[in-house]
Design an enzyme around this catalytic site. Structure first.
Site, short mmCIF file in Angstrom:
data_model
loop_
_atom_site.label_atom_id
_atom_site.label_comp_id
_atom_site.label_asym_id
_atom_site.label_seq_id
_atom_site.Cartn_x
_atom_site.Cartn_y
_atom_site.Cartn_z
N ARG A 1 0.86 -1.25 -0.04
CA ARG A 1 -0.10 0.12 0.00
C ARG A 1 0.88 1.09 -0.02
O ARG A 1 0.59 2.38 -0.62
CB ARG A 1 -1.08 -0.04 1.27
CG ARG A 1 -1.78 1.20 1.43
CD ARG A 1 -3.03 1.31 2.21
NE ARG A 1 -3.03 0.33 3.18
CZ ARG A 1 -2.68 0.75 4.51
NH1 ARG A 1 -2.02 1.96 4.87
NH2 ARG A 1 -2.67 -0.20 5.55
N TYR B 1 -14.25 17.31 -15.69
CA TYR B 1 -14.61 15.91 -15.68
C TYR B 1 -15.63 15.60 -14.84
O TYR B 1 -15.49 16.13 -13.72
CB TYR B 1 -13.22 15.04 -15.31
CG TYR B 1 -13.59 13.64 -15.25
CD1 TYR B 1 -13.84 12.59 -16.25
CD2 TYR B 1 -13.76 12.77 -14.09
CE1 TYR B 1 -13.99 11.34 -16.30
CE2 TYR B 1 -13.99 11.47 -13.94
CZ TYR B 1 -14.28 10.67 -15.10
OH TYR B 1 -14.57 9.63 -14.95
N ASP C 1 -5.16 18.87 -13.81
CA ASP C 1 -5.43 17.87 -14.43
C ASP C 1 -4.93 17.83 -15.97
O ASP C 1 -5.52 18.42 -16.83
CB ASP C 1 -7.09 17.52 -14.38
CG ASP C 1 -7.52 16.15 -15.06
OD1 ASP C 1 -6.77 15.42 -15.75
OD2 ASP C 1 -8.46 15.65 -14.63
N LYS D 1 -6.42 6.69 -19.48
CA LYS D 1 -6.75 7.06 -20.84
C LYS D 1 -5.40 7.15 -21.56
O LYS D 1 -4.81 6.02 -21.91
CB LYS D 1 -7.07 8.67 -20.64
CG LYS D 1 -8.26 8.73 -19.39
CD LYS D 1 -9.50 8.03 -19.79
CE LYS D 1 -10.65 8.19 -18.63
NZ LYS D 1 -10.70 9.36 -17.90
#
Ligand SMILES: *Cc1c(COP(=O)(O)O)cnc(C)c1O
Length: 407
Positions: free
Chosen positions: A61, A125, A199, A224
């Protein structure tokens, strides 16, 4: 790089080689380290690792060697050719996440506290917008949404509201391809001592490097163009303040638990190696599609930052190398025309998401934005006949032929 004395000069070479460490078993590619935990030679070594006195993996993690290669590659690409405050190459730190939304959650919860506000643009978004307007207010963090293409409006918000503690940009933005001026907005936020995040999912570091303009944080949905093949969900958060990234931001990632997984990191690494080639082809094809659509009698309007008719064409041309693979267009016949057009496609794929090798089209009014009332949708520029297109890397004549028969 295996021999650290060699520094590749090109973006493509950096994408292929950076972040790669030689492997003790002589594996050519980084292995998928499917291990949740890491062992210590002694209790003392464990102690040194936990105290930070010795570098080394502890628990996946917190970090994993497969994640590290992906993080270092993307960091090298976002910092490619840029100079740091000391005059040397810019150093930035990336943290890989399970998704773009996980990266955004780590960013927002590490930077903002109760009573702070975030300033952003209205074309974002959908998930980012919902997180800011639907979830953060419950934690005492409000979003101020304005038209960031208007610098006077942005400045008015900073002037009247000292609790703005993060300026959040997304450019070009989904699905209208609106752009905001990264350099001007970052300079403005600096005057009010406010950090800036961008972003960079639609552009990728090949086409746009927000760190060039002094932005503090960059986030990506690696799902993406960075992965590029639609094989894995992922995200990354990068920061130019390496100590802050390794300190409070890393702590937030560890505690929220939005970590990546080694298999998806491996797929991302492979995708990244061809980023330059793919983006050039995405751009070539999108330019051809935009030019074709702009001349078509059934089309009312094409939103592509590469067209001189795009409102922010000049801003995009200044801050982007080329204009990318994303565009949207308006069919004259409204909702019914949108639905029939989408149904007639033969090669291009009917789906949401973007940035894959194949061309993807969606009809926001009947798909992603179906549940939003028409008036609100239209405020955001999502009209009934709007089609969003992620132009793939097929041969342009095939994409054009499919559009032609569907129109
Ligand atoms: C997809 C996307 C996101 C969210 O990323 P996930 O990987 O789906 O969590 C954020 N911003 C933009 C611009 C996106 O396209």
């Amino acid at each position: 790089m295996s021999d650290t004395s060699f520094h590749p000069a090109g973006f493509g070479s950096t994408a292929v080689h950076s972040g790669h460490e030689p492997n003790s078993a002589y594996a050519h590619l980084v292995p998928i380290y499917a291990s949740s935990t890491y062992v210590y030679e002694s209790a003392e070594q464990g102690m040194r690792r936990f105290s930070g006195e010795e570098d080394g993996y502890i628990y996946s993690r917190w970090g994993n060697p497969t994640f590290t290669e992906a993080e270092e590659k993307i960091a090298a690409l976002e910092a490619f050719g840029l100079t740091g405050p000391d005059g040397g190459p810019l150093r930035v730190k990336g943290l890989l996440h399970a998704s773009g939304m996980a990266a955004l959650s780590t960013l927002l919860l590490s930077v903002l506290k109760k009573g702070d506000k975030i300033l952003s643009h209205y074309s974002l978004y959908g998930g980012s917008q919902e997180l800011m307007e639907g979830l953060l207010p419950g934690l005492g963090v409000d979003a101020v949404i304005t038209d960031l293409r208007d610098l006077d409006k942005a400045e008015a918000v900073f002037k009247s509201d000292p609790s703005i503690r993060l300026l959040y940009l997304e450019t070009p933005a989904n699905p209208t391809m609106q752009c905001v001026d990264i350099a001007a907005l970052t300079a403005l936020a600096r005057r009010y001592n406010c950090p800036v995040a961008c972003d960079n999912t639609f552009a990728t570091p090949y086409l746009q490097q927000p760190f060039r303009y002094g932005v503090d944080f960059i986030m990506h949905s690696t799902t993406k163009f960075l992965n590029g093949h639609g094989t894995a969900i992922g995200g990354i958060l990068l920061g130019r303040d390496v100590e802050r990234m390794k300190g409070p931001v890393f702590k937030t990632l560890k505690l929220l638990g939005g970590n990546a997984n080694p298999f998806d990191a491996f797929l991302l690494i492979n995708g990244l190696k061809t980023l330059e080639l793919r983006m050039e082809r995405h751009c070539d094809n999108a330019e051809a599609v935009a030019a074709y659509l702009e001349r078509h009698p059934a089309i009312a309007r094409v939103n592509y930052t590469g067209l001189a008719s795009h409102k922010e064409h000049a801003i995009a041309a200044r801050q982007m190398r080329r204009h990318g693979g994303m565009l949207s267009f308006e069919l004259k016949g409204g909702l019914q025309a949108g639905v029939s057009f989408i149904n007639r496609l033969k090669m291009c794929t009917r789906t949401v998401s973007l940035g894959t090798c194949d061309t993807l089209l969606c009809h926001p009014a009947s798909m992603t934005h179906f549940s939003i009332p028409k008036e609100k949708r239209e405020q955001y520029g999502i009209t009934d006949g709007l089609i969003r297109m992620s132009v793939g890397i097929e041969n342009a004549p095939d994409i054009l032929a499919d559009l032609e028969q569907a129109l």
